[in-house]
Design an enzyme around this catalytic site. Structure first.
Site, PDB file in Angstrom:
ATOM      1  N   GLN A 200     -29.982  -0.340  23.569  1.00  0.00           N
ATOM      2  CA  GLN A 200     -29.675  -1.532  24.372  1.00  0.00           C
ATOM      3  C   GLN A 200     -28.914  -1.166  25.652  1.00  0.00           C
ATOM      4  O   GLN A 200     -28.987  -1.879  26.651  1.00  0.00           O
ATOM      5  CB  GLN A 200     -28.843  -2.533  23.555  1.00  0.00           C
ATOM      6  N   ASP A 241     -19.863  -9.415  18.097  1.00  0.00           N
ATOM      7  CA  ASP A 241     -20.788 -10.265  17.325  1.00  0.00           C
ATOM      8  C   ASP A 241     -20.058 -11.198  16.378  1.00  0.00           C
ATOM      9  O   ASP A 241     -20.577 -12.255  15.999  1.00  0.00           O
ATOM     10  CB  ASP A 241     -21.770  -9.392  16.543  1.00  0.00           C
ATOM     11  N   LYS A 252     -21.844  -3.874  18.007  1.00  0.00           N
ATOM     12  CA  LYS A 252     -22.929  -2.887  17.848  1.00  0.00           C
ATOM     13  C   LYS A 252     -22.428  -1.580  17.266  1.00  0.00           C
ATOM     14  O   LYS A 252     -21.363  -1.104  17.652  1.00  0.00           O
ATOM     15  CB  LYS A 252     -23.586  -2.653  19.225  1.00  0.00           C
TER      16      LYS A 252
HETATM   17  O1  MRU Z   1     -28.434  -5.958  17.817  1.00  0.00           O
HETATM   18  P1  MRU Z   1     -28.072  -6.670  19.086  1.00  0.00           P
HETATM   19  O2  MRU Z   1     -28.713  -6.082  20.290  1.00  0.00           O
HETATM   20  O3  MRU Z   1     -28.266  -8.153  18.972  1.00  0.00           O
HETATM   21  O4  MRU Z   1     -26.520  -6.416  19.217  1.00  0.00           O
HETATM   22  C1  MRU Z   1     -25.834  -6.931  20.330  1.00  0.00           C
HETATM   23  C2  MRU Z   1     -24.411  -6.518  20.394  1.00  0.00           C
HETATM   24  O5  MRU Z   1     -23.885  -5.858  19.526  1.00  0.00           O
HETATM   25  C3  MRU Z   1     -23.623  -7.023  21.554  1.00  0.00           C
HETATM   26  O6  MRU Z   1     -22.643  -6.116  21.931  1.00  0.00           O
HETATM   27  C4  MRU Z   1     -22.944  -8.340  21.135  1.00  0.00           C
HETATM   28  O7  MRU Z   1     -23.886  -9.216  20.595  1.00  0.00           O
HETATM   29  C5  MRU Z   1     -22.223  -8.993  22.224  1.00  0.00           C
HETATM   30  S1  MRU Z   1     -23.324  -9.730  23.374  1.00  0.00           S
HETATM   31  C6  MRU Z   1     -22.419 -10.605  24.490  1.00  0.00           C
END
Ligand code: MRU
Length: 350
Positions: A200, A241, A252
């Site tokens: 990401q 999250d 993440k």
């Molecule tokens: O697996 P993902 O890509 O949905 O994980 C996203 C993350 O961990 C982001 O850092 C988190 O959602 C914060 S987004 C503002």
């Protein structure tokens, strides 16, 4: 491009006939393709397969998904009580897509409130989804201002995963302070963790920064500590999250490594997250459900296998960083520093 123009979620058309459009994050940065969702099931699939991802973004998307269920029930001329039941069923379906980001459940609860009150028009549910979407953007702009005050001209800043416009309703949480600092003319050295296994950082954060014209340097995740040791990083910025009542942060996978390394080198870690990311029902991070993802994300590189057949794989999507490793949490309601149970209660509530 101005960071405010970056968008990944858009409703198109009237409440009764319109659809949800999502920028397909699976194929960025090489392809910019929009996917149309006309049913709740399509929205659930888009969250599950990560066409849309990022905690606030999946909450907003799910709210639009409930509006689509109500639209379908109206089209079938169902009586009001059945329409409200369809909204509830849609919320249940959408809640079963991904387990860790609490914004999903928070947004669905806002939709369930409408259903419990007997709302039965697509317009009412679309209005709710749009309000959740607009509030998120407004909150992100405030978080950006707050966070930018910590960033000085010439600083090195490390990011992990993608917490930008693509992960939210717009503008971003973790990237917001970097965008604001850039707009203020501060020259930052932004280091972007690629963020294995789904990249990401490399695919999405680098995409956003290049669109907005913020210079950045892409690194593999295992290079961050050596940059800290060389004195090249003065701040780490991530999103979240789910944040427990004591300030423990799920984000993440790899965020915990960033936090430990930052602590060792005396570098502050700032976590940026809106109210919708806090789960005050859980006392600490050990209660957070961590999504386990497909082994193929680790054993394959595109079409190529990168390890022997039969390799056992551990692939959690998230980890938990203890509150004591976080310098402050930036929210649209203000800053939580130090990050303690009392601090969370003071800024967010109990
Ligand atoms: O697996 P993902 O890509 O949905 O994980 C996203 C993350 O961990 C982001 O850092 C988190 O959602 C914060 S987004 C503002």
């Amino acid at each position: 491009m101005n960071a405010r123009e970056l968008k990944a979620i858009a409703w198109s058309g009237p409440a009764e006939t319109g659809c949800l459009r999502l920028l397909d994050q699976r194929v960025l940065p090489l392809t910019e393709a929009w996917v149309e969702c006309r049913t709740t099931a399509e929205v659930a699939d888009a969250i599950r397969d990560m066409t849309v991802r990022g905690a606030p973004a999946i909450g907003i998307t799910a709210a639009y998904g409930v509006a689509l269920a109500v639209q379908a029930a109206n089209r079938a001329r169902k009586p009001d009580a059945e329409v409200a039941r369809a909204a509830m069923a849609a919320a249940d379906l959408l809640a079963a897509t991904r387990p860790t980001a609490v914004n999903l459940f928070w947004a669905l609860d806002r939709c369930r409130e409408l259903a419990r009150a007997g709302a039965a028009s697509a317009a009412a549910y679309l209005e709710r989804a749009k309000a959740i979407h607009d509030d998120d953007i407004a909150g992100n702009l405030r978080i950006g201002e707050l966070g930018a005050a910590h960033l000085e001209d010439g600083m090195g800043v490390l990011t992990h995963c993608n917490a930008g416009a693509l992960a939210t309703g717009g503008y971003g949480t973790g990237l917001g302070p970097i965008f604001v600092a850039h707009e203020q003319g501060k020259r930052l050295s932004v280091f972007v963790d690629e963020t294995r296994p789904r990249l990401q950082g490399a695919r999405l954060t680098a995409y956003e920064l290049s669109k907005v014209g913020v210079p950045y340097t892409l690194i593999c995740d295992n290079m961050a500590a050596s940059l800290m040791a060389k004195g090249k990083i003065q701040a780490c910025l991530t999103g979240a999250d789910r944040i427990a009542a004591n300030g423990d942060v799920a984000n993440k996978i790899g965020t915990y490594s960033v936090a430990v390394n930052a602590h060792h080198h005396g570098v502050p870690l700032y976590v940026a997250a809106p109210r919708s990311t806090f789960d005050l029902e859980i006392s600490d991070g050990s209660k957070i459900v961590i999504e386990e993802r497909s082994p193929a994300e680790v054993t394959e590189w595109g079409p190529t296998r990168t390890c022997p057949e039969g390799a056992r794989v551990y692939n959690p999507g998230f980890d938990v960083t203890p509150a004591k490793l976080v310098k402050s949490i930036l929210t649209e309601r203000g800053e939580i520093a130090p990050v303690t149970r009392d601090g969370v209660a003071r800024v967010i509530g109990r």
